[in-house]
Design an enzyme around this catalytic site. Structure first.
Site, PDB file in Angstrom:
ATOM      1  CG  HIS A   2     -56.360  92.245  15.580  1.00 44.81           C
ATOM      2  ND1 HIS A   2     -57.161  92.702  14.616  1.00 44.81           N
ATOM      3  CD2 HIS A   2     -55.853  91.172  14.940  1.00 44.81           C
ATOM      4  CE1 HIS A   2     -57.306  91.887  13.522  1.00 44.81           C
ATOM      5  NE2 HIS A   2     -56.829  90.685  13.879  1.00 44.81           N
ATOM      6  CB  CYS A  57     -58.856  89.243  11.079  1.00 44.74           C
ATOM      7  SG  CYS A  57     -58.313  87.628  12.323  1.00 44.74           S
TER       8      CYS A  57
END
Ligand code: ZN
Lengths: 141, 419
Positions: free
Chosen positions: B366, B92
């Site tokens: 996200h 991420c």
């Protein structure tokens, strides 16, 4: 241990696990303990590292009762209605290790307490068309 | 550790709308949206001929979309062929790393202007496969067979934080409530609704279905109910960020060329990156991320600033507990004190230290590999007084910070921005 000269590799660690033996390793130079085992001491860079058998005893350091599981656990029949408990266990010898925590009520996470004494439970997982494999598990001592 | 040997400015930043876009939009479409949006945000304009390289951050189009080799692909779509187009992967934190590597490349003198791309399309595959792909950012050898998932690892961290500091589920809920209040004001966010609005619409739906009206007193009551099920205890559905598709684009320029693009550059004065063992069990602490402490130590040192100097921050709230950890590990609050600060409203838009004015990963969404670059987009807008709707902070922001995590804290990139 007769096979003590086996190289310290992931494969050989898992091979021990499949024989229901939890192995770690110890650096002969600085004394650092590793479980899972390491061949190269990440504390002092020594390669003079030997296998050591772990007692399998420890205490619960962190956990979660998981409803949306990984594919491996979904395939084992776990679900939102039937969660399983993932745990991080601090072994009595010092290192921490991950395992599934069984023998607890994963539908009542608040009933599970950090610090609970645990012992190893080698979990047999059926893999279709193959020998059952052993995954590391723990249960209340 | 040395310093950046040239001053570097963020001269433009933009993003696609975040949301679940597949199949109508995929990586190429989202990236083009982000590029166009960023070009529009460069005061004096920018063209492909001005750009020396395209640095792409993406976690795993390989698993999500069966597409590797994204660098040249993304560069080509915006007219940057045959310029260098590397791809960076750190779960991420992928586009946080792309941003940092672009800074280092410009500082080296090799390049003057770099376009940073962050892109991810997650909704192409079913949720179980998303869960599995994300868990590939954790340790596959030891954690995966033990049942670890991405939420499960953060949940285990939460269990330890609760035990050590007395943090409560309600503390986590307040983080989510605050981030949704911000996301409501962000036209690019995936969920532009407050928790209260979500609660009311859920109530209305139950009533219209002829069911008994639930007696939720307030948001906390609603979030503590079975309407908000456990994904991985103690984390419930509304403690988790979303499955999102999206892209973001940043233009970075060396000082000598930055003035060509804008009279009001945002200077990037600090960058830091840290790492940690992938497995939680291999770390000394279960309640603090050493990668965050290391990345922020470097970034503070490089910029000459301290945590007290930071006026706003975008932090990596992939789960509500992660925002609490970040507030502590970045040095904004002592260990165990962040939850109280959230409760006192200090991290709200009008608080002493606004955090995640964009809505954060929780409400803005996200798209994992796009997140680091998207955080910089919000800082760019806030520092230039251009945040949309009602979310512009009232203070003149001179110093800001972004915090981008990879996986369960195995990677962290911290970036510091100054006017
Ligand atoms: Zn050693």
């Amino acid at each position: 241990m007769s096979e003590n000269n086996k190289e310290i590799t992931v494969y050989n660690y898992l091979d021990y696990l499949n024989k229901k033996i939890l192995m770690g390793s110890k650096c002969k130079k600085c004394g650092e303990l590793f479980a899972p085992p390491r061949r190269l001491c990440s504390a002092c860079s020594s390669t003079d590292v030997e296998w050591v058998k772990m007692s399998g005893k420890g205490t619960l350091a962190a956990y979660s009762c998981i409803g949306v599981g990984s594919k491996f656990f979904v395939d084992k029949g776990y679900s939102m209605k039937r969660p399983y408990c993932f745990s991080v266990v601090k072994l009595d010898e010092g290192p921490m290790i991950s395992g599934q925590l069984v023998g607890v009520d994963a539908t009542k996470p608040e009933s599970i307490k950090i610090g609970t004494p645990l012992k190893v439970n080698f979990l047999e997982t059926e893999v279709t068309g193959d020998e059952p494999r052993i995954d590391l598990g723990f249960e209340p001592a | 550790m040395g310093n950046l040997s040239r001053k570097i400015a963020l001269v433009g930043a933009g993003m696609s709308k975040f949301g679940q876009h597949f199949p109508t939009k995929r990586n190429p479409d989202l990236w083009i949206d982000a590029w166009i949006n960023a070009v529009e945000n460069v005061d004096n304009g920018i063209e492909p001929k001005d750009v020396d390289a395209c640095y792409v951050g993406n976690f795993t189009a390989d698993l999500f979309n069966h597409q590797g080799h994204l660098g040249p692909n993304m560069a080509n779509l915006v007219g940057l062929t045959p310029k260098p187009a590397p791809r960076f992967e750190g779960a991420c934190a992928s586009s946080g790393i792309a941003l940092r590597e672009a800074l280092l490349a410009i500082a080296s003198g090799v390049h003057d202007v770099i376009a940073v791309c962050g892109v991810e399309t997650m909704s192409e595959v079913p949720t179980t496969m998303v869960t599995d792909a994300l868990s590939a950012a954790a340790d596959t050898t030891y954690e995966y067979p033990a049942g670890a998932t991405f939420p499960g690892l953060y949940a285990a961290i939460a269990s330890a934080h609760f035990h050590e500091y007395g943090t409560t589920p309600e503390d986590l809920m307040r983080v989510g409530i605050k981030n949704h209040e911000n996301g409501k004001e962000n036209p690019y966010a995936q969920m532009q609704q407050t928790i209260k609005e979500i609660m009311e619409s859920k109530k209305a739906r139950l009533i219209s279905q002829g069911q008994e009206a639930p007696e939720w007193k307030d948001e906390i009551d609603f979030l503590s109910s079975s309407a908000n099920p456990y994904i991985a205890s103690p984390l419930r559905l509304f403690d988790c960020s979303l499955i999102t598709d999206g892209a973001a684009c940043l233009f970075l320029a060396a000082e000598d060329v930055a003035k060509k693009f804008t009279d009001t550059p945002i200077w990037i004065t600090g960058t830091g990156q840290g790492s940690a063992a992938l497995s939680l069990h291999d770390r000394n602490s279960l309640t603090s991320f050493i990668a965050t402490r290391e990345a922020s130590r470097q970034a503070y040192q490089m910029s000459g600033l301290s945590p007290n100097d930071i006026q706003i921050a975008e932090v990596h709230d992939c789960f509500t507990i992660a925002e609490i950890l970040a507030m502590e590990d970045l040095g904004f609050y002592e260990k165990g004190k962040a939850a109280e600060a959230v409760k006192n409203g200090e991290s709200k838009r009008d608080g002493a230290l606004p955090i995640n004015t964009s809505g954060g990963l929780k409400s803005k969404g996200h798209p994992v590999g796009a997140t680091g670059a998207a955080q910089a987009v919000e800082i760019f807008k806030q520092m230039r007084g251009k945040a949309e709707r009602n979310r512009q902070v009232k203070i003149n922001v001179e110093r800001a910070l972004t915090h981008n995590l990879g996986g369960s804290g195995g990677t962290c990139v911290v970036t510091i921005y100054q006017k």
